[in-house]
Motif scaffolding. Structure first.
Motif, PDB file in Angstrom:
ATOM      1  N   MET A   1       0.650  -1.339   0.090  1.00 52.25           N
ATOM      2  CA  MET A   1      -0.050  -0.026  -0.074  1.00 52.25           C
ATOM      3  C   MET A   1       0.861   1.266   0.027  1.00 52.25           C
ATOM      4  SD  MET A   1      -2.961   1.109   2.714  1.00 52.25           S
ATOM      5  CE  MET A   1      -3.778  -0.578   2.215  1.00 52.25           C
ATOM      6  N   THR A   2       0.448   2.166  -0.685  1.00 49.63           N
ATOM      7  CA  THR A   2       1.153   3.444  -0.883  1.00 49.63           C
ATOM      8  C   THR A   2       0.986   4.417   0.624  1.00 49.63           C
ATOM      9  OG1 THR A   2      -0.397   4.710  -1.913  1.00 49.63           O
ATOM     10  CG2 THR A   2       1.132   3.591  -3.287  1.00 49.63           C
ATOM     11  N   SER A   3       1.502   5.522   0.630  1.00 48.57           N
ATOM     12  CA  SER A   3       1.446   6.310   1.663  1.00 48.57           C
ATOM     13  C   SER A   3      -0.248   6.907   1.859  1.00 48.57           C
ATOM     14  CB  SER A   3       2.340   7.262   2.129  1.00 48.57           C
ATOM     15  OG  SER A   3       2.308   8.032   0.937  1.00 48.57           O
ATOM     16  N   HIS A   4      -0.622   6.860   0.746  1.00 51.95           N
ATOM     17  CA  HIS A   4      -2.102   7.359   0.850  1.00 51.95           C
ATOM     18  C   HIS A   4      -3.030   6.423   0.210  1.00 51.95           C
ATOM     19  CE1 HIS A   4      -1.400  11.644   1.698  1.00 51.95           C
ATOM     20  NE2 HIS A   4      -0.046  11.412   1.269  1.00 51.95           N
ATOM     21  N   PRO A   5      -3.602   5.566   0.954  1.00 52.28           N
ATOM     22  CA  PRO A   5      -4.460   4.483   0.464  1.00 52.28           C
ATOM     23  C   PRO A   5      -5.751   5.170   0.034  1.00 52.28           C
ATOM     24  CG  PRO A   5      -4.530   4.538   2.716  1.00 52.28           C
ATOM     25  CD  PRO A   5      -3.322   5.516   2.396  1.00 52.28           C
ATOM     26  N   GLU A   6      -6.093   6.214   0.271  1.00 52.00           N
ATOM     27  CA  GLU A   6      -7.462   7.003  -0.481  1.00 52.00           C
ATOM     28  C   GLU A   6      -7.330   7.322  -1.939  1.00 52.00           C
ATOM     29  OE1 GLU A   6      -5.092  10.502   1.058  1.00 52.00           O
ATOM     30  OE2 GLU A   6      -5.198   8.487   1.419  1.00 52.00           O
ATOM     31  N   PHE A   7      -5.963   7.558  -2.402  1.00 50.73           N
ATOM     32  CA  PHE A   7      -5.836   7.690  -3.730  1.00 50.73           C
ATOM     33  C   PHE A   7      -6.407   6.767  -4.546  1.00 50.73           C
ATOM     34  CE2 PHE A   7      -1.815  10.858  -3.361  1.00 50.73           C
ATOM     35  CZ  PHE A   7      -2.655  11.716  -2.616  1.00 50.73           C
ATOM     36  N   ASN A   8      -6.812   7.062  -5.726  1.00 49.95           N
ATOM     37  CA  ASN A   8      -7.422   6.147  -6.757  1.00 49.95           C
ATOM     38  C   ASN A   8      -7.608   6.644  -7.987  1.00 49.95           C
ATOM     39  OD1 ASN A   8      -9.726   7.903  -6.882  1.00 49.95           O
ATOM     40  ND2 ASN A   8     -10.535   7.002  -4.772  1.00 49.95           N
ATOM     41  N   ALA A   9      -8.371   6.054  -9.047  1.00 50.70           N
ATOM     42  CA  ALA A   9      -8.479   6.513 -10.225  1.00 50.70           C
ATOM     43  C   ALA A   9      -8.806   7.792 -10.620  1.00 50.70           C
ATOM     44  CB  ALA A   9      -9.144   5.504 -11.003  1.00 50.70           C
ATOM     45  N   LYS A  10      -9.474   8.353  -9.776  1.00 53.47           N
ATOM     46  CA  LYS A  10      -9.932   9.756  -9.803  1.00 53.47           C
ATOM     47  C   LYS A  10      -8.905  10.809  -9.101  1.00 53.47           C
ATOM     48  CE  LYS A  10     -14.881   8.698  -9.800  1.00 53.47           C
ATOM     49  NZ  LYS A  10     -16.266   8.784  -9.213  1.00 53.47           N
ATOM     50  N   THR A  11      -7.792  10.421  -8.399  1.00 47.99           N
ATOM     51  CA  THR A  11      -7.054  11.486  -7.932  1.00 47.99           C
ATOM     52  C   THR A  11      -6.333  12.141  -8.995  1.00 47.99           C
ATOM     53  OG1 THR A  11      -6.707  10.015  -6.218  1.00 47.99           O
ATOM     54  CG2 THR A  11      -5.037  11.541  -6.446  1.00 47.99           C
ATOM     55  N   THR A  12      -5.937  13.367  -8.633  1.00 41.73           N
ATOM     56  CA  THR A  12      -5.373  14.224  -9.937  1.00 41.73           C
ATOM     57  C   THR A  12      -4.085  14.577  -9.449  1.00 41.73           C
ATOM     58  OG1 THR A  12      -5.681  16.450  -8.635  1.00 41.73           O
ATOM     59  CG2 THR A  12      -7.589  15.483 -10.088  1.00 41.73           C
ATOM     60  N   GLY A  13      -3.100  14.729 -10.527  1.00 44.24           N
ATOM     61  CA  GLY A  13      -1.608  14.935 -10.232  1.00 44.24           C
ATOM     62  C   GLY A  13      -1.593  16.120  -9.440  1.00 44.24           C
ATOM     63  N   THR A  14      -2.349  17.188  -9.515  1.00 51.18           N
ATOM     64  CA  THR A  14      -2.380  18.369  -8.866  1.00 51.18           C
ATOM     65  C   THR A  14      -2.410  17.839  -7.307  1.00 51.18           C
ATOM     66  OG1 THR A  14      -3.324  19.591 -10.394  1.00 51.18           O
ATOM     67  CG2 THR A  14      -3.245  20.683  -8.250  1.00 51.18           C
ATOM     68  N   GLU A  15      -3.288  17.082  -6.829  1.00 54.52           N
ATOM     69  CA  GLU A  15      -3.664  16.628  -5.487  1.00 54.52           C
ATOM     70  C   GLU A  15      -2.391  15.946  -4.991  1.00 54.52           C
ATOM     71  OE1 GLU A  15      -8.472  16.071  -5.668  1.00 54.52           O
ATOM     72  OE2 GLU A  15      -7.082  14.499  -6.282  1.00 54.52           O
ATOM     73  N   ALA A  16      -2.093  14.888  -5.944  1.00 54.74           N
ATOM     74  CA  ALA A  16      -0.681  13.926  -5.561  1.00 54.74           C
ATOM     75  C   ALA A  16       0.658  14.958  -5.263  1.00 54.74           C
ATOM     76  CB  ALA A  16      -0.496  13.323  -6.606  1.00 54.74           C
ATOM     77  N   ALA A  17       0.695  15.999  -5.908  1.00 56.10           N
ATOM     78  CA  ALA A  17       1.785  16.913  -5.870  1.00 56.10           C
ATOM     79  C   ALA A  17       1.611  17.487  -4.497  1.00 56.10           C
ATOM     80  CB  ALA A  17       2.009  17.973  -7.229  1.00 56.10           C
ATOM     81  N   GLU A  18       0.620  18.082  -4.204  1.00 58.79           N
ATOM     82  CA  GLU A  18       0.358  18.791  -2.924  1.00 58.79           C
ATOM     83  C   GLU A  18       0.680  17.744  -1.767  1.00 58.79           C
ATOM     84  OE1 GLU A  18      -3.659  20.063  -2.972  1.00 58.79           O
ATOM     85  OE2 GLU A  18      -3.211  21.766  -4.525  1.00 58.79           O
ATOM     86  N   ALA A  19       0.150  16.657  -1.801  1.00 60.14           N
ATOM     87  CA  ALA A  19       0.402  15.730  -0.861  1.00 60.14           C
ATOM     88  C   ALA A  19       1.867  15.203  -0.587  1.00 60.14           C
ATOM     89  CB  ALA A  19      -0.220  14.187  -1.198  1.00 60.14           C
ATOM     90  N   PHE A  20       2.866  15.318  -1.549  1.00 66.46           N
ATOM     91  CA  PHE A  20       4.189  15.167  -1.581  1.00 66.46           C
ATOM     92  C   PHE A  20       4.963  16.469  -1.712  1.00 66.46           C
ATOM     93  CE2 PHE A  20       2.356  10.987  -3.388  1.00 66.46           C
ATOM     94  CZ  PHE A  20       2.497  10.404  -2.351  1.00 66.46           C
ATOM     95  N   ALA A  21       4.565  17.638  -1.431  1.00 69.56           N
ATOM     96  CA  ALA A  21       5.010  18.829  -1.452  1.00 69.56           C
ATOM     97  C   ALA A  21       6.749  18.744  -0.761  1.00 69.56           C
ATOM     98  CB  ALA A  21       4.238  20.067  -0.841  1.00 69.56           C
ATOM     99  N   LYS A  22       6.754  18.109   0.367  1.00 68.36           N
ATOM    100  CA  LYS A  22       8.045  18.259   0.999  1.00 68.36           C
ATOM    101  C   LYS A  22       8.957  17.508   0.227  1.00 68.36           C
ATOM    102  CE  LYS A  22      10.032  16.363   5.236  1.00 68.36           C
ATOM    103  NZ  LYS A  22       9.876  15.760   6.476  1.00 68.36           N
ATOM    104  N   GLU A  23       8.551  16.322  -0.541  1.00 71.50           N
ATOM    105  CA  GLU A  23       9.307  15.377  -1.328  1.00 71.50           C
ATOM    106  C   GLU A  23       9.874  16.235  -2.684  1.00 71.50           C
ATOM    107  OE1 GLU A  23       7.976  13.272   2.086  1.00 71.50           O
ATOM    108  OE2 GLU A  23       6.708  14.314   0.473  1.00 71.50           O
ATOM    109  N   ILE A  24       9.129  16.894  -3.272  1.00 71.80           N
ATOM    110  CA  ILE A  24       9.284  17.721  -4.243  1.00 71.80           C
ATOM    111  C   ILE A  24      10.132  18.764  -4.314  1.00 71.80           C
ATOM    112  CG2 ILE A  24       8.300  18.938  -6.327  1.00 71.80           C
ATOM    113  CD1 ILE A  24       5.748  17.179  -5.943  1.00 71.80           C
TER     114      ILE A  24
END
Length: 324
Positions: A1-24
């Motif tokens: 499982m990834t660190s965001h199990p709530e992510f799915n087919a409807k998740t956007t790249g914008t949302e994912a980038a916000e979630a990994f702001a620290k890593e980016i």
């Protein structure tokens, strides 16, 4: 499982980038295959929103590349964005692009091999090692292999300077790999699909007829399978080809390009991936809809012997010995 199990087919790249702001933040990132209508551009925009140190966009068509670069600079003026010309069907272009990239950055944290083509006509290419392959296979596999090899020193520099040794290579693929195993006996796709082809190189016999579309003896979709989002990748297809491709969308619903970028961003930046070995196949992860998806891998894609054989053959095609 990834660190965001709530992510799915409807998740956007914008949302994912916000979630990994620290890593980016502060990372040097290279993305290939960037055009206004594609996942590469959407991926670039999402990453740019979270303050990477340098964003290098490498693509074939300069005008389209410039459009994306201009858009990012307008929206995120503090981000250093550099365009680099790259044609993955040309050895000279690949070497030139790699040299330009390494002149811009000495440390590469993330390489996203996003570029790819879909063709319906055969176009044989003679590799530096004297092996003839199909242009589609060369552009989607051999070219990215060489680019990655040439950028390895910068990736290894990033890895050695990271507390976790964390640099990543993300190869954007598709479930289309299930259309056909690797045709080791026929890289140029000159043989019949089944007759005279070793059994372990034959496509499944129950494929929908649309995927068996043939043009002048060339099975374009099967050729593509050597590597479900509505992007510019289908621009080279005729009406029948586009109709076949449109039928692959789950429940007939296509993702937006922003949704299409989400899985790439998870693969590139999710810190949990470096710690979770439970979903690794031969040292690699396969993700779909932002989660591990090893169950969707074809048998040949799980086979380490097949992977090693392809690696060895690709070295011979390029007449190189990989540093890895």
């Amino acid at each position: 499982m990834t660190s965001h199990p709530e992510f799915n087919a409807k998740t956007t790249g914008t949302e994912a980038a916000e979630a990994f702001a620290k890593e980016i933040k502060g990372k040097n990132v290279v993305i290939t295959g960037v055009s206004p209508s594609g996942i590469g551009a959407s991926t670039a925009l999402a990453i740019a929103s979270q303050a990477p140190a340098t964003l290098i966009l490498a693509s074939r068509t300069q005008a389209k590349l410039n459009t994306v670069v201009s858009d990012i600079r307008k929206k995120y003026p503090s981000v250093l964005v550099k365009p680099v010309a790259l044609d993955l069907s040309s050895i000279e272009s690949i070497r030139s692009a790699a040299a330009e990239i390494t002149s811009i950055i000495h440390r590469l944290d993330i390489l996203i091999n996003n570029a790819g083509i879909t063709l319906q006509t055969r176009d044989p290419v003679l590799t530096p090692g004297g092996i003839t392959v199909d242009l589609q296979f060369f552009t989607n596999h051999v070219g990215p292999f060489l680019l990655t090899e040439l950028l390895l020193p910068t990736l290894l520099t990033a890895g050695s300077n990271s507390p976790k040794g964390d640099c990543r290579i993300v190869n954007v693929s598709s479930h289309g790999h299930r259309l056909s195993p690797i045709r080791f006996s026929d890289y140029a796709f000159e043989s019949d699909l089944y007759d005279g082809v070793p059994e372990d190189e034959r496509p499944p016999t129950d494929l929908p007829p649309g995927f068996l579309q043939i043009t002048n003896g060339y099975y374009g979709f099967i050729g593509y399978g050597q590597r479900t989002i509505d992007t510019g990748l289908s621009r080279g297809l005729d009406e029948q080809g586009r109709s076949t491709l449109s039928g692959t969308a789950p429940a007939g619903i296509w993702k937006s390009i922003d949704q299409g970028a989400a899985t790439t961003i998870v693969a590139a930046f999710d810190p949990k991936l470096a710690d979770d070995a439970g979903d690794v196949v031969d040292g690699n992860w396969y993700l779909a809809d932002c989660q591990f998806a090893n169950e969707k891998l074809a048998a040949h894609a799980r086979d380490p012997k097949c992977a090693q054989r392809l690696w060895d053959q690709t070295e011979k095609m390029l007449d190189i010995v990989s540093a890895l």
